[in-house]
Design a protein around this motif. Structure first.
Motif, PDB file in Angstrom:
ATOM      1  N   ASP A  57      -4.000   5.075   9.820  1.00  0.00           N
ATOM      2  CA  ASP A  57      -4.436   4.868   8.124  1.00  0.00           C
ATOM      3  C   ASP A  57      -5.197   3.372   8.257  1.00  0.00           C
ATOM      4  O   ASP A  57      -5.813   3.100   9.749  1.00  0.00           O
ATOM      5  CB  ASP A  57      -3.482   2.960   7.594  1.00  0.00           C
ATOM      6  CG  ASP A  57      -3.904   2.825   5.823  1.00  0.00           C
ATOM      7  OD1 ASP A  57      -4.707   3.351   5.530  1.00  0.00           O
ATOM      8  OD2 ASP A  57      -3.952   1.334   5.628  1.00  0.00           O
TER       9      ASP A  57
ATOM     10  N   THR B 101       1.030  -1.657  -0.002  1.00  0.00           N
ATOM     11  CA  THR B 101       0.261  -0.063  -0.222  1.00  0.00           C
ATOM     12  C   THR B 101       1.201   1.290   0.165  1.00  0.00           C
ATOM     13  O   THR B 101       0.733   1.860  -0.995  1.00  0.00           O
ATOM     14  CB  THR B 101      -0.949   0.296   1.077  1.00  0.00           C
ATOM     15  OG1 THR B 101      -1.647  -1.550   1.515  1.00  0.00           O
ATOM     16  CG2 THR B 101      -2.366   1.187   1.293  1.00  0.00           C
TER      17      THR B 101
ATOM     18  N   SER C 233      -6.255  -0.922   1.960  1.00  0.00           N
ATOM     19  CA  SER C 233      -6.303   0.330   2.582  1.00  0.00           C
ATOM     20  C   SER C 233      -7.350   1.101   2.219  1.00  0.00           C
ATOM     21  O   SER C 233      -7.934   1.312   0.890  1.00  0.00           O
ATOM     22  CB  SER C 233      -4.585   0.853   2.322  1.00  0.00           C
ATOM     23  OG  SER C 233      -5.116   2.286   2.975  1.00  0.00           O
TER      24      SER C 233
ATOM     25  N   GLU D 296       2.790  -1.490   7.107  1.00  0.00           N
ATOM     26  CA  GLU D 296       1.539  -1.062   7.727  1.00  0.00           C
ATOM     27  C   GLU D 296       1.487  -2.312   9.341  1.00  0.00           C
ATOM     28  O   GLU D 296       1.420  -3.363   9.578  1.00  0.00           O
ATOM     29  CB  GLU D 296       0.487  -1.909   6.671  1.00  0.00           C
ATOM     30  CG  GLU D 296       0.903  -1.457   5.784  1.00  0.00           C
ATOM     31  CD  GLU D 296       1.072  -1.850   4.515  1.00  0.00           C
ATOM     32  OE1 GLU D 296      -0.160  -3.074   4.498  1.00  0.00           O
ATOM     33  OE2 GLU D 296       0.990  -1.415   2.914  1.00  0.00           O
TER      34      GLU D 296
ATOM     35  N   THR E 119      -2.488  -6.150   5.582  1.00  0.00           N
ATOM     36  CA  THR E 119      -3.744  -5.843   5.627  1.00  0.00           C
ATOM     37  C   THR E 119      -4.481  -6.941   6.276  1.00  0.00           C
ATOM     38  O   THR E 119      -5.590  -6.973   6.307  1.00  0.00           O
ATOM     39  CB  THR E 119      -4.451  -5.162   4.244  1.00  0.00           C
ATOM     40  OG1 THR E 119      -3.183  -4.805   3.231  1.00  0.00           O
ATOM     41  CG2 THR E 119      -5.244  -5.528   3.657  1.00  0.00           C
TER      42      THR E 119
END
Length: 308
Positions: A163, A100, A241, A147, A200
């Motif tokens: 995020d 992302t 995201s 992330e 994710t």
């Protein structure tokens, strides 16, 4: 001083590639010269730094202790060389970014960084969270942009910007009516998922951990754009995201699904090895990242070009 920077450079390259021949290629040396430099370093101190396992060379306990110190010393030596050559002291920076961040932010950051420091060189690897953490641990990357969380004690983690993931579907999907959807219903849907090891995937599964059911995964894909295309074509629903979905939501080609039972917030963060020397390039890049996101409370509020 009984060792040379070249010997340390060879040791680091062999440790990272786990192969004398691959290290020789990376350093543009002959295999013989590479083997000699490593052997001479070990002979001078009467120690062994690597153990041979099959065709691979693996760091032993002494090698693990030496590696971060050798990398830090070489980084500082490069900074001195750049200064003596009259450069701006930025040099080369190896950055890793999760998909992302890599696809939607990193190239803009790197472009701005190289405009600000014309003599700099930045190498970018875009991989999933687990792979970026492993590369930082093995000193293959100076800096990682990830992330989610990293709890390894050898890795320094600093928060960057919040995020949030969003569940989404095609405009003609039954869940596209804007009504809240219960988790039990979501678990029955066909899902287009990111692969295991991605931040994710981990965030979504953590958000649903209070239910015993499992997601009905129809397809696993490594790339966000592939997931978006599969969902657009009606294969199922996805979760990525909001930063990656911002333009698609504006166009109406994808629609957010309202999921009140799922907390899909997470943190973008910076990581580097605990023993890594923060050279000028790293410090300036971190500073630029923070400047770019100043005033944004969430990643999809960052000012990036709109793609119609």
């Amino acid at each position: 001083m009984r060792y040379t920077l070249r010997q340390l450079e060879v040791f680091v390259a062999v440790a990272q590639h786990e192969s004398v021949s691959q290290a020789a290629k990376a350093l543009s040396l002959s295999q013989s010269a590479t083997s000699t430099a490593l052997a001479e370093l070990e002979r001078q101190f009467e120690c062994q730094l690597l153990d041979r396992t099959g065709r691979q060379l693996k760091l032993n306990a002494m090698g693990f202790q030496l590696l971060p110190k050798a990398v830090a010393l070489l980084d500082r030596a490069q900074e001195i060389e750049d200064l003596m050559h009259g450069r701006q002291g930025i040099g080369t920076l190896d950055v890793g970014a999760t998909l992302t961040i890599g696809n939607y932010l990193a190239t803009l950051l790197i472009g701005n960084f190289m405009q600000r420091y014309p003599g700099s060189r930045v190498r970018l690897q875009v991989r999933n969270t687990r792979a970026i953490i492993d590369s930082v641990l093995h000193h293959e990357l100076d800096l990682g942009l990830i992330e989610g969380h990293c709890e390894n004690e050898d890795v320094v983690t600093q928060p960057w910007v919040e995020d949030e993931l969003a569940v989404f579907c095609a405009p003609d999907h039954p869940l596209a009516d804007g009504q809240p959807v219960e988790l039990d219903q979501l678990l029955r849907e066909n899902w287009i998922m990111r692969e295991q090891g991605s931040g994710t995937r981990l965030t979504l599964e953590q958000a649903a951990r209070h239910r015993r059911g499992r997601f009905n995964t129809l397809l696993e894909l490594e790339h966000t754009e592939g997931i978006k295309r599969a969902v657009e074509s009606g294969l199922g629903i996805g979760c990525v995201s909001r930063l990656a979905l911002r333009d698609a939501f504006r166009r109406g080609s994808l629609v957010p699904v309202v999921t009140p039972e799922l907390d899909l917030r997470r943190q973008f963060g910076f990581i580097w090895h605990r023993h890594k020397y923060l050279a000028t390039g790293m410090r300036e890049f971190l500073k630029l990242c923070r400047q770019m996101t100043e005033g944004a409370t969430r990643s999809d509020q960052i000012d990036v070009p709109y793609l119609p």
